[in-house]
Motif scaffolding. Structure first.
Motif, PDB file in Angstrom:
ATOM      1  N   GLY A  18      41.166 -22.301 -21.746  1.00  0.00           N
ATOM      2  CA  GLY A  18      39.958 -22.299 -22.562  1.00  0.00           C
ATOM      3  C   GLY A  18      38.728 -22.103 -21.712  1.00  0.00           C
ATOM      4  N   ARG A  19      37.581 -22.101 -22.389  1.00  0.00           N
ATOM      5  CA  ARG A  19      36.316 -21.905 -21.698  1.00  0.00           C
ATOM      6  C   ARG A  19      35.201 -22.594 -22.478  1.00  0.00           C
ATOM      7  NH1 ARG A  19      35.918 -15.669 -21.479  1.00  0.00           N
ATOM      8  NH2 ARG A  19      38.162 -15.903 -21.292  1.00  0.00           N
ATOM      9  N   PHE A  34      26.399 -16.624 -31.936  1.00  0.00           N
ATOM     10  CA  PHE A  34      27.015 -17.609 -32.824  1.00  0.00           C
ATOM     11  C   PHE A  34      28.247 -17.074 -33.549  1.00  0.00           C
ATOM     12  CE2 PHE A  34      22.337 -18.729 -33.103  1.00  0.00           C
ATOM     13  CZ  PHE A  34      22.398 -19.653 -32.063  1.00  0.00           C
ATOM     14  N   ASP A  35      29.073 -16.301 -32.838  1.00  0.00           N
ATOM     15  CA  ASP A  35      30.323 -15.834 -33.446  1.00  0.00           C
ATOM     16  C   ASP A  35      31.538 -16.571 -32.894  1.00  0.00           C
ATOM     17  OD1 ASP A  35      30.415 -14.818 -30.892  1.00  0.00           O
ATOM     18  OD2 ASP A  35      30.992 -12.779 -31.495  1.00  0.00           O
ATOM     19  N   GLY A  36      31.335 -17.529 -31.970  1.00  0.00           N
ATOM     20  CA  GLY A  36      32.430 -18.318 -31.428  1.00  0.00           C
ATOM     21  C   GLY A  36      33.241 -17.635 -30.336  1.00  0.00           C
ATOM     22  N   GLU A  37      32.867 -16.403 -29.965  1.00  0.00           N
ATOM     23  CA  GLU A  37      33.582 -15.663 -28.925  1.00  0.00           C
ATOM     24  C   GLU A  37      32.603 -15.312 -27.807  1.00  0.00           C
ATOM     25  OE1 GLU A  37      36.744 -15.352 -29.002  1.00  0.00           O
ATOM     26  OE2 GLU A  37      37.056 -16.022 -31.075  1.00  0.00           O
ATOM     27  N   ARG A  95      29.857 -10.075 -23.194  1.00  0.00           N
ATOM     28  CA  ARG A  95      29.094  -9.798 -21.991  1.00  0.00           C
ATOM     29  C   ARG A  95      27.685 -10.365 -22.139  1.00  0.00           C
ATOM     30  NH1 ARG A  95      29.798  -6.020 -18.047  1.00  0.00           N
ATOM     31  NH2 ARG A  95      31.475  -5.067 -19.280  1.00  0.00           N
ATOM     32  N   GLY A  96      27.223 -11.017 -21.120  1.00  0.00           N
ATOM     33  CA  GLY A  96      25.897 -11.609 -21.149  1.00  0.00           C
ATOM     34  C   GLY A  96      25.876 -13.032 -21.647  1.00  0.00           C
ATOM     35  N   GLU A  97      27.058 -13.589 -22.032  1.00  0.00           N
ATOM     36  CA  GLU A  97      27.135 -14.988 -22.460  1.00  0.00           C
ATOM     37  C   GLU A  97      27.828 -15.779 -21.349  1.00  0.00           C
ATOM     38  OE1 GLU A  97      27.326 -14.369 -27.302  1.00  0.00           O
ATOM     39  OE2 GLU A  97      29.187 -14.784 -26.209  1.00  0.00           O
ATOM     40  N   PRO A  98      27.067 -16.463 -20.483  1.00  0.00           N
ATOM     41  CA  PRO A  98      27.621 -17.102 -19.284  1.00  0.00           C
ATOM     42  C   PRO A  98      28.440 -18.345 -19.609  1.00  0.00           C
ATOM     43  CG  PRO A  98      25.310 -17.667 -19.518  1.00  0.00           C
ATOM     44  CD  PRO A  98      25.612 -16.665 -20.606  1.00  0.00           C
ATOM     45  N   GLY A  99      29.373 -18.644 -18.683  1.00  0.00           N
ATOM     46  CA  GLY A  99      30.138 -19.877 -18.799  1.00  0.00           C
ATOM     47  C   GLY A  99      29.352 -21.052 -18.256  1.00  0.00           C
TER      48      GLY A  99
END
Length: 516
Positions: free
Chosen positions: A412-413, A420-423, A426-430
């Protein structure tokens, strides 16, 4: 004053105690004369001692001013006997045991000189054709004088046990007139033990390095790693020099090989390794036993065993036990990664065995390894400090998955969900260092990229909860597509041997206002 003797011998065949040689004597760089030298030979073992009788005379003239006449003065010096050692006369080689002592019996042992063969020059070609010699020398028969014990210069030559001064002795004569001692000539000297011997064939490469002023220098190199030096167990000798003697009846120059060779049995140390089981599972404990036996004729010291363990085998240092002849012995242990070295502080006598037992515990990583470990034993002979070794001795332990065979994996992560799509796109950092708790209390922390995983998870339903207190400044991101993902917890079902995902989307608590 330095005296350099150049002796070209003409040996008389009268059989007396004295032999006359014609010699050229150079005294420093001033006086040069030719005078007969009387050689009185005295043999002690294999070394001949000589008494060299030296006498010089000189004459000069001068003018006496009072007598007004020339005078001639002649002075005869007294004879001075000079005792000298010449160990290069009748040079002989000898075969010794590994400890530097003579063998009890040389029956069936032979030695030979071969031409090299092959690109590497280490394979045996034809036997070298040696010039036939004789002992005693018969004048004017065109057969040069030889050397005992190989009086006829036969190749190969079988070593004898008697007389005592020739026990284990060999000699070969190379002919200069045939180019056999030219610089660059190479030979292979072979020692052949009998078929029932504990020794193996030994090969020594001989290279002629130089040939100057009747002194030949050559290099001897062991081709199978066995020592050829009695004193220091060296496998290469580069400073051997021999004198090229003229035959008694002809101007034949012969070179005698006179280096010493050692015979060491190939397996002077024997190591065996066993285990208490053939299969095991992660979590099991396996016990190994290593036995090291000294099979040489001498005691050994500094016995050590180096054991390389496979992946996932955790060494248990408190489990080590050692014994010699039923008596407990302390074992020193040093661990370096997967390598464990056992050192025995006591000497190991001939035919004595030391037993070492120790335990390992299998981890889950053992399934990724080979299950095969190997051990190598090394020691040193006390009599000559020769290093002896044996191994590797291996043991194979088959690792079964056991209870972990039906387990699954949760991956998981934790990431910032901007749309806000739950996935994660690119560009959405951990998010690093986020904490997730499972229903059994296990605590998982994400890596710098926001990822986490958990292996060996039992099949069935599992729940994970995101600890928002580990993420200051963040809260759960709203999910506009799946309502169940708006919860702080996740429910997953793990199939036997399967893999499931457990993702958590978050968003900053305070967001910048959009500009219109």
């Amino acid at each position: 004053m330095n005296i350099y003797w150049l002796i070209k011998n003409y040996l008389t065949s009268q059989g007396g105690c004295c032999k006359k040689l014609t010699a050229s004597i150079l005294l420093g760089s001033i006086l040069q004369a030719t005078t007969p030298v009387i050689v009185r030979g005295q043999e002690t073992g294999n070394v001949r001692r000589f008494d060299l009788v030296n006498q010089a005379a000189y004459t000069y003239s001068y003018t006496d001013p009072d007598a007004k006449s020339n005078s001639i003065i002649t002075i005869q010096g007294s004879s001075v006997p000079i005792q000298a050692n010449n160990e290069l006369v009748d040079p002989l080689g000898r075969i010794f045991g590994c400890g530097g002592t003579l063998l009890d019996d040389y029956t069936g042992f032979s030695v030979g000189v071969y031409e090299p063969l092959g690109a590497t020059g280490t394979e045996l070609g034809q036997l070298v054709s040696l010039t036939t010699t004789e002992v005693p020398d018969v004048p004017n028969n065109n057969v040069p004088a030889g050397l005992e014990p190989n009086s006829q210069n036969t190749n190969p030559y079988f070593i004898v046990n008697s007389p005592a001064n020739f026990k284990g002795v060999y000699n070969f004569l190379l002919d200069a007139n045939k180019g056999q001692i030219d610089v660059g000539k190479t030979y292979i000297f072979v020692v052949n033990p009998p078929a029932n011997s504990i020794f193996q064939e030994q090969r020594i490469k001989l290279e002629i390095l130089s040939n100057t002023n009747n002194i030949v220098r050559y290099r001897a190199t062991s081709l199978n790693g066995q020592p050829i030096s009695v004193t220091d167990n060296s496998t290469t000798i580069t400073s051997e020099e021999v004198l090229v003697n003229n035959a008694a009846t002809q101007s034949l120059s012969l070179l005698a090989l006179n280096f010493q060779a050692k015979l060491c049995q190939p397996n002077q140390l024997r190591i065996t390794k066993t285990g208490d089981r053939a299969t095991a599972e992660p979590g099991d404990t396996a016990i190994y036993r290593v036995s090291v036996k000294n099979t040489s004729e001498a005691a050994t010291k500094n016995v050590s065993v180096t054991d390389t363990l496979p992946i996932g085998f955790n060494f248990l240092p408190n489990s080590v036990r050692g014994e010699i002849d039923g008596q407990s012995v302390a074992i020193t242990t040093v661990r370096n990664g997967n390598t464990v070295t056992f050192t025995i502080p006591t000497n190991l006598n001939s035919n004595q065995t030391v037993n070492i037992a120790y335990a390992v515990q299998l981890t889950n990583d053992a399934q990724r390894g080979t299950g095969r470990n190997s051990a190598i034993a090394t020691s040193q002979r006390i009599d000559n400090n020769l290093t002896v070794t044996d191994g590797p001795a291996t043991h194979y332990l088959k690792v079964r998955p056991g209870i972990t065979s039906s387990c699954g994996i949760i991956i998981g992560r934790v990431f910032v969900d901007k749309n806000f799509d739950g996935e994660q796109q690119r560009g959405e950092p951990g998010i690093p260092n986020a904490v997730i708790y499972l229903e059994n209390g296990n605590r998982i922390i994400t890596d710098p990229n926001g990822l986490f995983s958990l292996a060996n998870v039992l099949p069935g339903a599992h729940t994970g909860v995101l600890d928002l207190s580990s993420l200051p400044g963040y809260t759960l991101a709203p999910n506009r597509k799946f309502n169940e993902r708006n919860s702080q917890s996740r429910l997953v079902r793990v199939e036997p041997g399967g893999m499931v995902r457990m993702n958590f989307a978050v968003t900053p608590t305070f967001q910048e206002e959009e500009t219109k």
